[in-house]
Design an enzyme around this catalytic site. Sequence first.
Site, PDB file in Angstrom:
ATOM      1  N   GLU A 130     -39.189 -23.159   0.551  1.00  0.00           N
ATOM      2  CA  GLU A 130     -38.738 -21.775   0.815  1.00  0.00           C
ATOM      3  C   GLU A 130     -39.397 -20.766  -0.118  1.00  0.00           C
ATOM      4  O   GLU A 130     -38.742 -19.871  -0.648  1.00  0.00           O
ATOM      5  CB  GLU A 130     -37.213 -21.686   0.716  1.00  0.00           C
ATOM      6  CG  GLU A 130     -36.459 -22.443   1.792  1.00  0.00           C
ATOM      7  CD  GLU A 130     -36.821 -22.029   3.215  1.00  0.00           C
ATOM      8  OE1 GLU A 130     -37.258 -20.875   3.407  1.00  0.00           O
ATOM      9  OE2 GLU A 130     -36.694 -22.860   4.114  1.00  0.00           O
ATOM     10  N   THR A 148     -45.209 -25.047   8.432  1.00  0.00           N
ATOM     11  CA  THR A 148     -46.170 -25.472   7.403  1.00  0.00           C
ATOM     12  C   THR A 148     -47.214 -26.434   7.962  1.00  0.00           C
ATOM     13  O   THR A 148     -46.905 -27.297   8.774  1.00  0.00           O
ATOM     14  CB  THR A 148     -45.399 -26.166   6.262  1.00  0.00           C
ATOM     15  OG1 THR A 148     -44.449 -25.239   5.743  1.00  0.00           O
ATOM     16  CG2 THR A 148     -46.323 -26.626   5.156  1.00  0.00           C
ATOM     17  N   GLY A 167     -38.850 -31.203   8.706  1.00  0.00           N
ATOM     18  CA  GLY A 167     -37.765 -32.180   8.681  1.00  0.00           C
ATOM     19  C   GLY A 167     -37.344 -32.551  10.089  1.00  0.00           C
ATOM     20  O   GLY A 167     -37.525 -31.765  11.030  1.00  0.00           O
TER      21      GLY A 167
END
Lengths: 658, 658
Positions: free
Chosen positions: B421, B138, B177
């Site tokens: 997701e 992303t 993350g």
Amino acid sequence: SVNPDLASERQTASFSVEKLTALLDGDAEQTRIRRAVVEAIESDPVFSRENQYFQTQNERYEAAVRKAVHLQKKMHEMGWTENGPEYKYIYRALSGDVAFLLHRVFMRSISVLGSDKQIAKWIPLATQHKLIGSYAQTELGHGTYLQGLETTAVFDTATQEFILNTPKISAMKWWPGDMGRSATHTVVFAQLYIHGKCYGIHPFIVQIRSLQDHSLCPGITAGDIGPKMNFEHIDNGYLLLKNVRIPRENMLSKFCEVRPDGTYVRQGSQKINYFTMTSVRISLISDEVLTPLMKACTIAVRYSVVRRQSKLKPGEQEAKILDYQTQQEKLLPQLAAAYAFHFINNYLQELFNRGYTEIQRKNFDMLPELHALSSGFKAVITQHCTAGVEICLRACGGHGYSLLSGLPSLYTKILASCIYEGENTILLLQTARFLIKCFMAGSAGQPVPPSVTYLAAVKHGKCPAKNKLDFLRPDIYTEAYQHVAVRLTSSTAAKLQDLIQSGVKKHDAWNQCTVQLVQAAKAHCHYIAVKNFAETVEKLETKAGIQKIMKLLCDLFALHGIFSNTGAFLHDGYTSAAQMDMVTASYLDLLAVIRKDAVPLVDAFDFTDQSLNSALGSYDGQVYQRLYEWAQKSPTNQMSPAYERYLKPLLHNTLSKL
Amino acid sequence: SVNPDLASERQTASFSVEKLTALLDGDAEQTRIRRAVVEAIESDPVFSRENQYFQTQNERYEAAVRKAVHLQKKMHEMGWTENGPEYKYIYRALSGDVAFLLHRVFMRSISVLGSDKQIAKWIPLATQHKLIGSYAQTELGHGTYLQGLETTAVFDTATQEFILNTPKISAMKWWPGDMGRSATHTVVFAQLYIHGKCYGIHPFIVQIRSLQDHSLCPGITAGDIGPKMNFEHIDNGYLLLKNVRIPRENMLSKFCEVRPDGTYVRQGSQKINYFTMTSVRISLISDEVLTPLMKACTIAVRYSVVRRQSKLKPGEQEAKILDYQTQQEKLLPQLAAAYAFHFINNYLQELFNRGYTEIQRKNFDMLPELHALSSGFKAVITQHCTAGVEICLRACGGHGYSLLSGLPSLYTKILASCIYEGENTILLLQTARFLIKCFMAGSAGQPVPPSVTYLAAVKHGKCPAKNKLDFLRPDIYTEAYQHVAVRLTSSTAAKLQDLIQSGVKKHDAWNQCTVQLVQAAKAHCHYIAVKNFAETVEKLETKAGIQKIMKLLCDLFALHGIFSNTGAFLHDGYTSAAQMDMVTASYLDLLAVIRKDAVPLVDAFDFTDQSLNSALGSYDGQVYQRLYEWAQKSPTNQMSPAYERYLKPLLHNTLSKL
């Protein structure tokens, strides 16, 4: 420089943004005063909210106290007074991020519930901040049902004192703002006992902290209730009372007095008390509920014309996400609701002012209606606006989930409004009780208050709409809403009657109807909101495009409500399936039309960048730059001990025994 | 000691709680293994979550890293392996509060997308934690639409390297993350350029931090994206690349390779890629979505039998709030949904396993159906469960708003599942595209996948129910759901066709139907969920009362869906108004019946007090004691500098210039 994707949206406004802002404020003069307050507050660094998203609860509390104290100075400097025209804009300009809000409730309780002598003693002390007040009603085990409160105040004739106790853990006062760390005094609600007899709930002024060194007074245990979903800046507190003695004079005694010999005297009407709750429920709508929704709409709409994602047409550049019908369907109804509720808030304010005048003339006739409307609309508006803010948050995807978008804190704060000042389900059932009563009275030919006369005039017609354009006629959709409200009220009244006649006890019958009663109350409020929006539009001046765009929003508000709740309108065949398809077509058409004015419609709310406090919603639309620059300042970009302690031993394979 | 108001609820269970727990786990042996894992984790103080609600984002991150490192040791000690039966329970036992989750995604990407040589090189390094991996897809300006990613990887034949750049601010990697502070390596997705030609998105392994001292590598700018609504324990990060050079061997090359001379070679089928997304969407349902809803139900139901408020019957003690119909109507449908989605999750897992077997045999026929079901159910379940957790939170009134209730963090965490997701609206439109395609194919007599054969078999009947008991027949309500799903799909397909035939371009026509397409996709999933629940109930053993209570929950799930969305069922007259009144009656009756088993039904989820981490939801129901004791430990009860700095000068009237 303004992001060109945002700038282009402003060039095609169908109306004067400045004129719409003035309409929302009341008039252009109000806009001027509001902006002057905002300018004064925002140019003062003490009131800055820039670091808010990085602060701990302790830091938030400290900042809020600092602001509250500084505000006293600021008001003095600016010549603002509590009765001046600027006053109502201060809280909004601070985004509510300030301490001592309960101090004001403390003062209002004394003004309303205290004797002239008590007012003369306490109000000057409070005004000069020689004490800091709070308001201790809710208990750990008791909220809504005031009669259930367990705190006791026993009158001791020997010493002419009340002895206060919280006899069980569930009796502990819990939640009062400003009480956890700041307050020196509070109004405690307790069951009054005289010579062993209980006289019910009464208010008492209790000192809880020393005015010298702020230590807790004898018999007092108090502290902060800890972390909450929001309101980190407020020290919501707990309070335990163990044989705390206060003088007889500290029972607020406008309506009830305990004489030295223990004689209990009731004086005057307590109906005004009832009116206070009504007033609080109406007063919170604007700042606590509408402003957050308007801010969320501003952020989400601006972001949605700057964010481009996927291709709408092959070969073209990625599309603005607001060009997708699904995104329009998320955001534009929220925008319409913000306007609808702004206008209903005006309506409620006016009604309230009229009611207040009547009450001062000792005429309490309007109270039941006022109570029903303020309860119902408090519930409906908080619920609708909370859902609206959440929709705005989700509609911004991942970036909406960052605190820096401003949306999470708007959501977590507005959510509380569904719970405080009366839990929404309870409030809707109070409205429903009024509706059922009025429906029965109306059916029996008795007079009923103006807002519910429609219930008696049941018509069994069908919706006359013949094509989708007919659903842009306010008379058509308002009547449909009215029909549904009547049907839900009358059918639930009938069910209630049937149950009782079949031998079910009255309270059981009521409980078995409550899910449907809630529906009826909501339908009633929705109908009034639609009707009021349509009437407001009719009265607007036709110049400057304002009436035209407001008419479109009114249509959208009404049709969105039908589209989202088709069953209520289809149920008895008032609206046919073919007509429902017309509603859907008109509704979807409206989305595409209003989308063109979406940015001007949020610009008219006139929020400054500082008040939005959002990386996504700024006036210039420079979203990515702002997110990046802001994130770099986060405390999470400071050196963490985690590397030396855990990561390095892991990576260097020096963890023992692995 | 257990609160008697809670204890009494357990004495009247109509079924064996232990048997139901075993059913939820799969069998009694699974329950045993799960409990052993929970016991091992919860008895280890390093894994404690006790202070979680008091910690800052920095403290949460540090604790999560500590836990992740400690977990390696723990697994070694306990003899747990990644392929062992205990493994799947570890994450649940930790409530997901642990770092390095993206390290696992990093490893999976290499396993799936890397060549054998790459796997042989990197997987051992990752397994031994000689590096910490992340996954950088992303970008600040790009999420859903992967083709729009702006990061570039230019092949330099001279040096046999790729040169990576994030050429604009919107190209910056954002959200990954473990990347903000921990990761040393990451898989970067970038547009591949060779000799000036773009070959689209490809994955590259990039080192971002030194393995010696953890400093950022040359050309790398990285950090933490700051505060979020939840996930404080995760260091979601940003990454800027400026002429970062990596060897040719670092492009993951199972499917595509760049030869030394710059020749681009594509090999094998990439369909498996598609399958990975499907697998992730299904795998998140259990731990990230169902567990939070089950926890929220446990907390809210237990609290609702301990909390007493107002009187239901005059003269009696205050009633348990779960005895109010409105409270039942809030909580019990969420409980039914938790069971419904648990069973649909089993169905999806089985389907997925079958699909995986087929794919290993190079048969990709099941992929479109799997993709459509996993997309649709990911959206429907996350949306439904998020709303459910919010309802549980609000149903606990003020105490639900305290972080100590556990509900706010469950809500703020599950909310993210609606966004990550695959954004839910986009996913539903993918399901809708599949439905429309299958509907057209089915209408043309072509074969379609099993889950959508019903679309072709359009029946224009009416609902045959004759009384309210008929609506407790699964065949009756399942057929009603089927009818609605067919109607919404076929009518939207017709609208799409009409628009195209009237000259609207295909992509515009699609956009104009998306609001209705989303409705069709939801109706499809809802139908499958109801049908699957009914089929599951039929297969249950009739002993121990399990089948009976599951049948009631299945009825409730089905009737709640009709009651909440009556318009869909009334629209074309399939269900009449009289029948809808029967639905309402049966639905409200069910609430009162299931209410009796509410506590045993949440007990069966078998959460320990530690895993609930809630003052309201503990097994013993000692709510008030727990809230009070916990609040006293809050950092907000430490001395604040606010008194000396601001309150004292205010109270003592020593503020300058006031």
